[in-house]
Design a protein around this motif. Structure first.
Motif: not given
Ligand SMILES: Cc1cc2nc3c(=O)[nH]c(=O)nc-3n(C[C@H](O)[C@H](O)[C@H](O)COP(=O)(O)OP(=O)(O)OC[C@H]3O[C@@H](n4cnc5c(N)ncnc54)[C@H](O)[C@@H]3O)c2cc1C
Length: 386
Positions: A12-13, A297-298, A265, A284-285, A32-34, A161, A47-49, A9
């Motif tokens: 950002p995290v 969250g982030v 969402f 992370g998430d 990363e899948a994408q 992820d 999507r703003i943090y 994954g």
């Molecule tokens: C529309 C929207 C608005 C938001 N606004 C806010 C905000 O204002 N403030 C805030 O704090 N948070 C906000 N959030 C939440 C925030 O986006 C998440 O907390 C943050 O993105 C978590 O980061 P992450 O890297 O843990 O997970 P993600 O950003 O979900 O990243 C996970 C990554 O893993 C990849 N992945 C998934 N499965 C696989 C796999 N099997 N193999 C390889 N790669 C994989 C995905 O493609 C993705 O790039 C928002 C979310 C959304 C959807």
């Protein structure tokens, strides 16, 4: 191929963990899948943090903060929170003796600078785009099979992820995603009146409206409302939507003009019983999902990364990085922060999403009282600044 750490994954995290582990001497792969995003016209991301000063310092240590285009980053100097009976809680950077309370930043820009840093010479091995097929754990290593037939093994697998984590499922950690029965509607606007680097939030019985300041006299909205109201808002014309938000925000910023179409969402709570197993850690998430009302969250995910990277960097030279005792140290130190934010955001959402008149008075009195109790206010602020 064999690595010390596989991070699955590259959001950002996960990307920031790969940056933070550069000085560790560990061999790291990031998957990363994408595919990398195609270059886009510079429209504003939905999507703003709200990035805390603590996260900003961490991102600077990752060499990413310095690369940001600061003309697209807005420091927040004040915050005003309103109850549904007019009670107000406010914070200002000046009163707290800090230069800013947070920075408002686009997700696309953040991911872009982190991936730029990863592509430098001493970075991790990058697999993007990649499809994972199976993941199994043995005593001495975890083995990941990719859809193209390659096999990668590592002492430690980190699940970064996202909320629907595939890694978490493969590890057999059962964690239901509990719906909040609300959707987050996000969109960006220009405003008639100056926002003066202030973030606004209104707690209302039918939702929580947050307006975050952006550069160039723009704002970003997150409106947490019922799925039905969310569908109604998405169906409005731009003018009708702007009018609804102007009313809900008591015309604080004057007339609004929509600049990015609204999207919604579903908001869900996730709290897995465990963050680690032998040769596995979640960040992370993938490790937690909370209501966006605290804008944390982030930041919570970045605090996971700071802690996990510290544990891995400080391990003894002979210590296996997938060792469960080592990983438990990470889990223990994250428990209180994650749980307190999960409970606080859940309680605030329930408290204001209730039509009982007695509760209505109590919650507004509580907000007003907090505003006058300086130590309590400072304690709340300290948590958000970290
Ligand atoms: C529309 C929207 C608005 C938001 N606004 C806010 C905000 O204002 N403030 C805030 O704090 N948070 C906000 N959030 C939440 C925030 O986006 C998440 O907390 C943050 O993105 C978590 O980061 P992450 O890297 O843990 O997970 P993600 O950003 O979900 O990243 C996970 C990554 O893993 C990849 N992945 C998934 N499965 C696989 C796999 N099997 N193999 C390889 N790669 C994989 C995905 O493609 C993705 O790039 C928002 C979310 C959304 C959807």
């Amino acid at each position: 191929m064999t690595f010390d750490v596989l991070i699955i994954g590259g959001g950002p995290v996960g990307a920031s963990l790969a940056c933070a582990l550069k000085p560790s001497g560990l061999s790291v792969a990031l998957l990363e899948a994408q595919p990398p995003p195609a270059p886009q016209p510079k429209i504003w991301d939905n999507r703003i943090y709200a990035i805390s000063p603590g996260t900003a310092t961490f991102l600077a240590q990752c060499n990413a903060w310095q690369k940001l285009d600061m003309s697209r980053v807005q420091p927040v100097e004040a915050m005003r929170v309103f109850g549904d009976e007019g009670a107000e809680l406010n914070f200002s950077a000046y009163q707290l003796g800090v230069s800013e309370l947070a920075f408002i930043l686009e997700n696309t820009q953040l991911e872009e600078v982190l991936w730029q840093e990863l592509q430098k010479h001493n970075g991790p091995t990058l697999f993007r785009p990649v499809r994972c097929n199976s993941l199994v754990w043995h005593d001495d290593a975890a083995q990941l099979r990719l859809e193209d037939g390659q096999t990668l093994s590592a002492r430690l697998v980190v699940g970064a992820d996202g909320a629907g984590s595939w890694v978490r499922q493969q590890a057999g950690i059962v964690a239901p995603l509990t719906p909040y029965n609300q959707h987050g509607v996000v969109a960006n606007f220009t405003t008639e009146k100056l926002h003066r680097a202030t973030a606004f939030q209104w707690f209302q019985p039918d939702g929580i409206l947050a307006l975050l300041p952006l550069p160039q006299q723009m704002i970003s909205m997150v409106w947490s409302v019922s799925p039905e109201k969310s569908a109604t808002l998405l169906g409005l014309s731009p003018e009708e939507l702007c009018a609804q938000i102007a009313i809900a925000s008591h015309h604080t910023l004057g007339e609004l003009r929509l600049i990015t179409p609204p999207v919604a969402f579903p908001l869900r709570m996730l709290s897995p019983p465990r963050l680690v197993k032998p040769r596995l850690a979640l960040v992370g998430d993938a490790a937690h999902s909370i209501h966006p009302l605290a804008g944390q969250g982030v930041n919570l995910g970045f605090r996971d990364v700071r802690q996990l990277a510290q544990v891995l960097l400080q391990r003894g030279a002979q210590t296996d990085c997938g060792n469960l005792s080592l990983l438990r140290r990470y889990e223990r130190t994250r428990k209180e922060d994650v749980l307190s934010l999960l409970l606080t955001t859940d309680m605030m959402k329930r408290l204001f999403n209730n039509h009982n008149p007695a509760l209505r008075i109590a919650r507004n009195l509580g907000l007003a009282a907090t505003n006058h109790i300086t130590p309590l206010k400072k304690m709340l602020a300290r948590h958000a600044l970290n």
